[in-house]
Design a protein around this motif. Structure first.
Motif, PDB file in Angstrom:
ATOM      1  N   MET A  90      -6.994  67.225 -67.268  1.00 39.76           N
ATOM      2  CA  MET A  90      -6.543  66.661 -65.996  1.00 39.76           C
ATOM      3  C   MET A  90      -7.581  65.740 -65.343  1.00 39.76           C
ATOM      4  O   MET A  90      -7.261  65.040 -64.388  1.00 39.76           O
ATOM      5  N   LEU A  91      -8.792  65.726 -65.831  1.00 37.85           N
ATOM      6  CA  LEU A  91      -9.833  64.876 -65.253  1.00 37.85           C
ATOM      7  C   LEU A  91      -9.542  63.398 -65.509  1.00 37.85           C
ATOM      8  O   LEU A  91      -9.134  63.012 -66.596  1.00 37.85           O
ATOM      9  N   GLU A  92      -9.787  62.571 -64.492  1.00 34.43           N
ATOM     10  CA  GLU A  92      -9.708  61.124 -64.664  1.00 34.43           C
ATOM     11  C   GLU A  92     -10.914  60.685 -65.494  1.00 34.43           C
ATOM     12  O   GLU A  92     -11.978  61.309 -65.436  1.00 34.43           O
ATOM     13  N   SER A  93     -10.785  59.627 -66.224  1.00 35.17           N
ATOM     14  CA  SER A  93     -11.873  59.120 -67.050  1.00 35.17           C
ATOM     15  C   SER A  93     -13.115  58.866 -66.198  1.00 35.17           C
ATOM     16  O   SER A  93     -13.043  58.194 -65.175  1.00 35.17           O
TER      17      SER A  93
ATOM     18  N   LEU B  66     -11.666  67.251 -59.939  1.00 29.25           N
ATOM     19  CA  LEU B  66     -10.278  66.919 -59.648  1.00 29.25           C
ATOM     20  C   LEU B  66     -10.137  66.606 -58.167  1.00 29.25           C
ATOM     21  O   LEU B  66     -10.856  67.162 -57.332  1.00 29.25           O
ATOM     22  N   GLN B  67      -9.164  65.758 -57.864  1.00 23.67           N
ATOM     23  CA  GLN B  67      -8.955  65.379 -56.473  1.00 23.67           C
ATOM     24  C   GLN B  67      -7.468  65.276 -56.175  1.00 23.67           C
ATOM     25  O   GLN B  67      -6.659  65.086 -57.073  1.00 23.67           O
ATOM     26  N   GLY B  68      -7.147  65.403 -54.888  1.00 21.67           N
ATOM     27  CA  GLY B  68      -5.800  65.151 -54.388  1.00 21.67           C
ATOM     28  C   GLY B  68      -4.725  65.996 -55.037  1.00 21.67           C
ATOM     29  O   GLY B  68      -4.858  67.217 -55.189  1.00 21.67           O
ATOM     30  N   GLU B  69      -3.661  65.325 -55.438  1.00 22.02           N
ATOM     31  CA  GLU B  69      -2.494  65.983 -56.024  1.00 22.02           C
ATOM     32  C   GLU B  69      -2.844  66.715 -57.316  1.00 22.02           C
ATOM     33  O   GLU B  69      -2.335  67.800 -57.588  1.00 22.02           O
ATOM     34  N   THR B  70      -3.741  66.127 -58.106  1.00 21.65           N
ATOM     35  CA  THR B  70      -4.160  66.750 -59.364  1.00 21.65           C
ATOM     36  C   THR B  70      -4.895  68.059 -59.097  1.00 21.65           C
ATOM     37  O   THR B  70      -4.665  69.065 -59.778  1.00 21.65           O
ATOM     38  N   LEU B  71      -5.750  68.062 -58.086  1.00 22.77           N
ATOM     39  CA  LEU B  71      -6.471  69.283 -57.716  1.00 22.77           C
ATOM     40  C   LEU B  71      -5.495  70.355 -57.249  1.00 22.77           C
ATOM     41  O   LEU B  71      -5.601  71.516 -57.649  1.00 22.77           O
ATOM     42  N   ALA B  72      -4.520  69.971 -56.429  1.00 26.16           N
ATOM     43  CA  ALA B  72      -3.522  70.932 -55.934  1.00 26.16           C
ATOM     44  C   ALA B  72      -2.728  71.522 -57.102  1.00 26.16           C
ATOM     45  O   ALA B  72      -2.473  72.728 -57.149  1.00 26.16           O
TER      46      ALA B  72
END
Length: 164
Positions: free
Chosen positions: A79-82, A87-93
Motif C-alpha cells: 500500500m505504500l506510495e513509491s 501511509l497517509q489519508g484514505e490509504t492509512l484509514a
C-alpha cells in the motif's frame, strides 16, 4: 507497523543454543567425522569472535524471517506510495481498518514454525545440497546441517510470528 527489536535480539540467540545441542551431544561426533575435524583441530580458535559474528548474522536472519512469517507486513508494503515510508489519508484509514479486522490472523507460534520449516526445506536445504554436491560432501553432512537449520528456523519463526 512497529517493530519490536528485542524479539529479534532474542530470536538471534536461538541458532547459538540449538547449535550448542545439535553440534554437541546430538550430532557432534558424526558432524566432526563428516567434516574431517577432530577435537584437537577445533581447539584454539577464537570462539568469542565466532559467537559474536554468529549472533550478528543470526540477527540478520531473524530480521528477514519477519517478512516470511508475518503476512501483514506484505499488505503494508503493497500500500505504500513509491518512495514513501508511511501511509497517509484514505490509504492509512483503509490499512488501519484492515489491521483491526485481520491484524492478528496467523500471528501464532505454530504458524511461524510452519514458515520456518518451509524456509528450511525450500531455501536452506537446496542451497546446502548444491554446495555439498560440489564440495563432494555426504548426504549425512546435508542432513545434519539442513536439519539444524529447519529446527532453528522453526523456533525463530515461531518466536517472531508470535511476539514481533
Amino acid at each position: 507497523m512497529e517493530t519490536n527489536i528485542y524479539i529479534f535480539l532474542l530470536a538471534a540467540l536461538v541458532p547459538l543454543f540449538i547449535g550448542f545441542v545439535w553440534y554437541g551431544p546430538l550430532f557432534g561426533n558424526i558432524w566432526m567425522k563428516e567434516m574431517g575435524f577432530t577435537k584437537e583441530s577445533l581447539a584454539g580458535k577464537n570462539m568469542i569472535l565466532t559467537f559474536i559474528l554468529c549472533y550478528i548474522f543470526s540477527f540478520f536472519i531473524a530480521f528477514l524471517l519477519q517478512s516470511l512469517v508475518i503476512h501483514q507486513g506484505g499488505v503494508f508494503s503493497t500500500m505504500l506510495e513509491s518512495g514513501s515510508m508511511e501511509l497517509q489519508g484514505e490509504t492509512l484509514a483503509y490499512f488501519e481498518d484492515f489491521m483491526t479486522k485481520y491484524g492478528n490472523n496467523y500471528r501464532t507460534f505454530k504458524h511461524g514454525v510452519l514458515h520456518g520449516v518451509l524456509t528450511g526445506v525450500f531455501f536452506v536445504l537446496p542451497i546446502l545440497s548444491i554446495i555439498a554436491m560440489f564440495e563432494r560432501k555426504s548426504v549425512k553432512y546435508v542432513a545434519i546441517n539442513a536439519g539444524y537449520w529447519m529446527v532453528t528456523l522453526a523456533i525463530m519463526g515461531g518466536i517472531i510470528c508470535e511476539w514481533a
